[in-house]
Scaffold this motif. Sequence first.
Motif, short mmCIF file in Angstrom:
data_model
loop_
_atom_site.label_atom_id
_atom_site.label_comp_id
_atom_site.label_asym_id
_atom_site.label_seq_id
_atom_site.Cartn_x
_atom_site.Cartn_y
_atom_site.Cartn_z
N GLN A 82 0.83 -1.21 0.00
CA GLN A 82 0.00 0.00 0.00
C GLN A 82 0.86 1.26 0.00
OE1 GLN A 82 -2.71 -0.36 3.28
NE2 GLN A 82 -3.92 -1.96 2.28
N ALA A 83 1.99 1.21 0.70
CA ALA A 83 2.89 2.38 0.72
C ALA A 83 3.53 2.58 -0.65
CB ALA A 83 3.96 2.20 1.78
N ILE A 84 3.95 1.49 -1.29
CA ILE A 84 4.59 1.61 -2.61
C ILE A 84 3.57 2.04 -3.66
CG2 ILE A 84 5.74 0.25 -4.42
CD1 ILE A 84 7.05 -1.36 -2.17
N ALA A 85 2.35 1.64 -3.51
CA ALA A 85 1.31 2.00 -4.48
C ALA A 85 1.05 3.50 -4.50
CB ALA A 85 0.03 1.24 -4.18
N THR A 86 1.40 4.19 -3.43
CA THR A 86 1.16 5.64 -3.37
C THR A 86 2.33 6.45 -3.94
OG1 THR A 86 2.07 5.75 -1.13
CG2 THR A 86 -0.32 5.41 -1.35
N ARG A 96 13.11 3.01 -3.21
CA ARG A 96 13.72 1.84 -3.84
C ARG A 96 14.02 0.78 -2.79
NH1 ARG A 96 15.51 2.47 -9.11
NH2 ARG A 96 15.61 4.63 -9.79
N TYR A 97 14.50 1.23 -1.65
CA TYR A 97 14.80 0.29 -0.57
C TYR A 97 13.52 -0.40 -0.09
CZ TYR A 97 16.69 -1.62 3.73
OH TYR A 97 17.06 -2.48 4.73
N ASP A 98 12.43 0.36 -0.01
CA ASP A 98 11.14 -0.24 0.37
C ASP A 98 10.70 -1.31 -0.64
OD1 ASP A 98 10.96 1.27 2.66
OD2 ASP A 98 9.67 2.82 1.75
N ILE A 99 10.96 -1.05 -1.91
CA ILE A 99 10.60 -2.03 -2.94
C ILE A 99 11.45 -3.29 -2.79
CG2 ILE A 99 10.63 -2.48 -5.44
CD1 ILE A 99 9.88 0.48 -5.81
N ILE A 100 12.73 -3.10 -2.49
CA ILE A 100 13.61 -4.26 -2.28
C ILE A 100 13.16 -5.04 -1.06
CG2 ILE A 100 15.97 -4.92 -1.67
CD1 ILE A 100 16.91 -2.61 -3.46
N LEU A 101 12.79 -4.36 0.01
CA LEU A 101 12.29 -5.05 1.20
C LEU A 101 11.00 -5.83 0.90
CD1 LEU A 101 12.90 -2.48 4.09
CD2 LEU A 101 14.14 -4.60 3.61
N LEU A 102 10.12 -5.23 0.11
CA LEU A 102 8.89 -5.92 -0.29
C LEU A 102 9.22 -7.17 -1.10
CD1 LEU A 102 5.81 -6.14 -0.60
CD2 LEU A 102 6.05 -4.70 -2.64
N VAL A 118 5.03 -14.32 -8.09
CA VAL A 118 3.97 -13.32 -7.99
C VAL A 118 4.55 -12.00 -8.49
CG1 VAL A 118 2.46 -12.06 -6.43
CG2 VAL A 118 2.91 -14.47 -6.03
N TYR A 119 3.84 -11.37 -9.39
CA TYR A 119 4.27 -10.08 -9.92
C TYR A 119 3.23 -9.03 -9.53
CZ TYR A 119 7.45 -12.81 -12.78
OH TYR A 119 8.41 -13.66 -13.21
N ILE A 120 3.75 -7.87 -9.14
CA ILE A 120 2.88 -6.75 -8.80
C ILE A 120 3.19 -5.62 -9.77
CG2 ILE A 120 2.18 -5.12 -7.03
CD1 ILE A 120 3.19 -7.08 -4.95
N TYR A 121 2.18 -5.11 -10.38
CA TYR A 121 2.33 -4.01 -11.34
C TYR A 121 1.80 -2.73 -10.71
CZ TYR A 121 1.54 -1.13 -15.46
OH TYR A 121 1.52 -0.12 -16.35
N PHE A 122 2.69 -1.75 -10.59
CA PHE A 122 2.30 -0.45 -10.09
C PHE A 122 2.24 0.51 -11.27
CE2 PHE A 122 4.51 -2.48 -6.50
CZ PHE A 122 3.51 -2.45 -5.56
N LYS A 123 1.07 0.97 -11.61
CA LYS A 123 0.86 1.76 -12.83
C LYS A 123 1.46 3.14 -12.73
CE LYS A 123 -2.76 3.01 -16.02
NZ LYS A 123 -4.19 2.94 -16.34
N ARG A 124 1.48 3.73 -11.57
CA ARG A 124 1.89 5.14 -11.45
C ARG A 124 3.41 5.32 -11.44
NH1 ARG A 124 -2.47 6.35 -7.01
NH2 ARG A 124 -4.25 6.69 -8.36
N MET A 125 4.17 4.24 -11.25
CA MET A 125 5.63 4.37 -11.23
C MET A 125 6.16 4.59 -12.63
SD MET A 125 7.05 1.57 -8.67
CE MET A 125 7.02 1.81 -6.95
N ILE A 126 7.07 5.53 -12.75
CA ILE A 126 7.63 5.83 -14.07
C ILE A 126 8.76 4.86 -14.39
CG2 ILE A 126 8.85 7.54 -15.43
CD1 ILE A 126 7.20 9.66 -14.00
N ARG A 127 9.72 4.74 -13.52
CA ARG A 127 10.83 3.80 -13.74
C ARG A 127 11.28 3.24 -12.41
NH1 ARG A 127 15.36 8.33 -14.44
NH2 ARG A 127 13.85 9.97 -14.41
N LEU A 128 11.87 2.09 -12.51
CA LEU A 128 12.28 1.38 -11.30
C LEU A 128 13.77 1.38 -11.16
CD1 LEU A 128 11.33 -0.29 -8.88
CD2 LEU A 128 11.49 -2.28 -10.33
#
Length: 128
Positions: A82-86, A96-102, A118-128
Amino acid sequence: MFSNKPLIAKSVKYSWLITYVILFLIPLLLCNILFVLVDGTIKDQVDRTNYFALKQIQQYMDSVVADAARIASSLAFNDRVQAIATFKGDISPKERYDIILLNRSMQSSNYKSEIEEVYIYFKRMIRL
């Protein structure tokens, strides 16, 4: 002196003909009866086997769908997801560190299912 019965009824050829016809028809009829019985039995066995195979596949697919629903609901209520989705726009090093922890928490979590990745797609992120 002569009887009224036709001559063909007394002939040996006629009795042999009747005997051979009977001897050939009895095995032929028995084979046909056995074929019909065996054919019905084999069809029943094949139908029963196919039914149990389809039931097994149905149970497997139902368990996979239930596992997917369970994983989706657990990810939907995950605080990190939920935090990454925002996140919006560019990603900061902390994000980025939060994404790695997830990612690590998802890899370490043991879902005990047939779903391997399992893959999660976050639409609002521009680049990873």
